[in-house]
Scaffold this motif. Structure first.
Motif, mmCIF file in Angstrom:
data_model
loop_
_atom_site.group_PDB
_atom_site.id
_atom_site.type_symbol
_atom_site.label_atom_id
_atom_site.label_comp_id
_atom_site.label_asym_id
_atom_site.label_seq_id
_atom_site.Cartn_x
_atom_site.Cartn_y
_atom_site.Cartn_z
ATOM 1 N N THR A 178 34.072 45.599 48.330
ATOM 2 C CA THR A 178 34.867 45.570 49.544
ATOM 3 C C THR A 178 36.334 45.692 49.153
ATOM 4 N N TRP A 179 37.206 45.718 50.168
ATOM 5 C CA TRP A 179 38.644 45.814 49.931
ATOM 6 C C TRP A 179 39.257 44.420 49.888
ATOM 7 N N ILE A 180 40.349 44.287 49.143
ATOM 8 C CA ILE A 180 41.051 43.015 49.023
ATOM 9 C C ILE A 180 42.545 43.283 49.021
ATOM 10 N N ASP A 181 43.330 42.347 49.569
ATOM 11 C CA ASP A 181 44.775 42.562 49.531
ATOM 12 C C ASP A 181 45.335 42.178 48.158
ATOM 13 N N ASP A 182 46.614 42.361 47.986
ATOM 14 C CA ASP A 182 47.221 42.159 46.671
ATOM 15 C C ASP A 182 47.431 40.699 46.306
ATOM 16 N N SER A 183 47.294 39.781 47.250
ATOM 17 C CA SER A 183 47.681 38.396 46.985
ATOM 18 C C SER A 183 46.708 37.659 46.072
ATOM 19 N N MET A 184 45.449 38.042 46.058
ATOM 20 C CA MET A 184 44.395 37.394 45.285
ATOM 21 C C MET A 184 44.123 35.960 45.767
ATOM 22 N N ALA A 185 44.735 35.582 46.887
ATOM 23 C CA ALA A 185 44.566 34.212 47.375
ATOM 24 C C ALA A 185 43.110 33.913 47.703
ATOM 25 N N GLU A 186 42.397 34.913 48.225
ATOM 26 C CA GLU A 186 40.994 34.702 48.575
ATOM 27 C C GLU A 186 40.159 34.366 47.342
ATOM 28 N N LEU A 187 40.487 34.976 46.210
ATOM 29 C CA LEU A 187 39.744 34.688 44.985
ATOM 30 C C LEU A 187 40.014 33.284 44.485
ATOM 31 N N HIS A 188 41.255 32.862 44.576
ATOM 32 C CA HIS A 188 41.578 31.505 44.131
ATOM 33 C C HIS A 188 40.885 30.455 45.019
ATOM 34 N N LYS A 189 40.694 30.794 46.295
ATOM 35 C CA LYS A 189 39.962 29.890 47.180
ATOM 36 C C LYS A 189 38.506 29.752 46.734
ATOM 37 N N GLU A 190 38.003 30.815 46.089
ATOM 38 C CA GLU A 190 36.628 30.805 45.592
ATOM 39 C C GLU A 190 36.540 30.278 44.161
ATOM 40 N N ASN A 191 37.648 29.681 43.685
ATOM 41 C CA ASN A 191 37.707 29.074 42.340
ATOM 42 C C ASN A 191 37.548 30.083 41.204
ATOM 43 N N PHE A 192 38.026 31.306 41.441
ATOM 44 C CA PHE A 192 38.062 32.299 40.376
ATOM 45 C C PHE A 192 39.361 32.192 39.595
ATOM 46 N N LYS A 193 39.268 32.388 38.299
ATOM 47 C CA LYS A 193 40.441 32.626 37.468
ATOM 48 C C LYS A 193 40.606 34.132 37.350
ATOM 49 N N THR A 194 41.838 34.595 37.274
ATOM 50 C CA THR A 194 42.098 36.028 37.170
ATOM 51 C C THR A 194 42.635 36.375 35.794
ATOM 52 N N VAL A 195 42.175 37.511 35.266
ATOM 53 C CA VAL A 195 42.688 37.996 33.986
ATOM 54 C C VAL A 195 43.157 39.435 34.189
ATOM 55 N N ALA A 196 44.452 39.662 33.969
ATOM 56 C CA ALA A 196 45.033 40.994 34.085
ATOM 57 C C ALA A 196 44.902 41.712 32.753
ATOM 58 N N MET A 197 44.325 42.882 32.771
ATOM 59 C CA MET A 197 44.207 43.675 31.549
ATOM 60 C C MET A 197 45.505 44.458 31.363
ATOM 61 N N ALA A 198 46.323 44.027 30.400
ATOM 62 C CA ALA A 198 47.649 44.633 30.219
ATOM 63 C C ALA A 198 48.161 44.391 28.809
ATOM 64 N N LEU A 199 49.019 45.285 28.355
ATOM 65 C CA LEU A 199 49.664 45.142 27.056
ATOM 66 C C LEU A 199 51.010 44.449 27.257
ATOM 67 N N THR A 200 51.051 43.165 26.951
ATOM 68 C CA THR A 200 52.302 42.419 27.030
ATOM 69 C C THR A 200 52.467 41.615 25.748
#
Length: 271
Positions: A178-200
């Motif tokens: 499905t589609w999701i907005d950029d805030s990721m707030a819905e995922l945090h409500k579902e107790n998900f941790k987020t990992v950004a794949m990036a070179l930093t």
């Protein structure tokens, strides 16, 4: 079944196959509520039918009516089957139908983020990926490598784009999305941790033990060229990279997704 011989490539009922753009198919509510899409090849059409998508019509060469398309036609029931010579079908679609069969199908109402994530351990967020080939390849890897759901930001390519479906070999019908907005707030409500794949400078390896043991993890994949926006990276719980050799700094987003999915897959032993 209703066999309809094509006499002109300008027949109005053939517009989904020949004249409507992907955007027009998506918004073709006058044809099917919620829009429609085109599935190509017998294998892919079967996967879509198994997933509950409703066919509206078929387009195939005459020889396939009693050949490659026979079982599909039987399953689809009383819908129009448009047919003609290979040459007229190539003129209609703009290319030779090497697999012989196209099917116009109704889209389904999309689920909520909450419903696709309810029992998930691993999801992928596709942020701003506009190449249909990469979208299809990511879906195929997601289905094969244990991703429970795919979430796309609105600036990404539609998974039901004809090429995405073809590249995915029908995997877009196997993994909830499905589609999701950029805030990721819905995922945090579902107790998900987020990992950004990036070179930093502070990114950790995808082999990092803490990542591996997260019970609910959302893997964020960025665009083919510029990668993820700085804000997306800053807002993520983790930033991770794939270790590279021979001074190669990055992989194509589809290849990187496959590596990340495999490494970060969830198994019961991680509990």
């Amino acid at each position: 079944m209703e066999i309809v011989e094509i006499t002109s490539i300008n027949q109005p009922e053939l517009s989904p196959y020949a004249k409507l753009t992907e955007a027009q198919l998506l918004h073709a509510d006058e044809i099917a509520e919620g829009g429609l899409f085109i599935a190509e090849s017998p294998k892919v059409i079967r996967v879509a039918l198994d997933a509950g998508y409703v066919p509206l019509s078929l387009l195939c060469e005459r020889k396939h009516i009693t050949g490659d398309a026979a079982s599909i036609i039987e399953r689809c029931g009383n819908i129009p089957v448009f047919t003609g010579s290979r040459d007229i079908l190539a003129a209609l679609t703009g290319y030779t139908l090497t697999r012989g069969v196209l099917c116009a199908m109704k889209r389904k109402a999309l689920p909520t983020v909450n419903s696709v994530c309810k029992n998930a351990h691993r999801v992928v967020i596709i942020k701003g990926v506009v190449d249909s080939t990469n979208i299809g390849a990511i879906f195929r890897s997601a289905a094969a490598l244990g991703i429970d759901a795919v979430l796309l930001t609105p600036d990404s390519c539609d998974p039901l784009n004809r090429r995405s479906i073809r590249v995915s070999m029908g995997s877009v019908f196997l993994v909830p999305w499905t589609w999701i907005d950029d805030s990721m707030a819905e995922l945090h409500k579902e107790n998900f941790k987020t990992v950004a794949m990036a070179l930093t400078d502070d990114s950790v390896s995808i082999t990092d033990p803490q990542l591996m043991k997260e019970e609910r993890l959302a893997i964020i994949m960025g665009t083919e060229g510029d990668g993820l926006p700085k804000k997306t990276i800053a807002d993520a719980d983790y930033v991770a990279r794939i270790p590279m050799s021979h001074q190669v700094d990055s992989l194509n987003v589809a290849a990187a997704a496959a590596v990340a999915f495999w490494q970060l897959r969830w198994t019961e032993s991680k509990q």
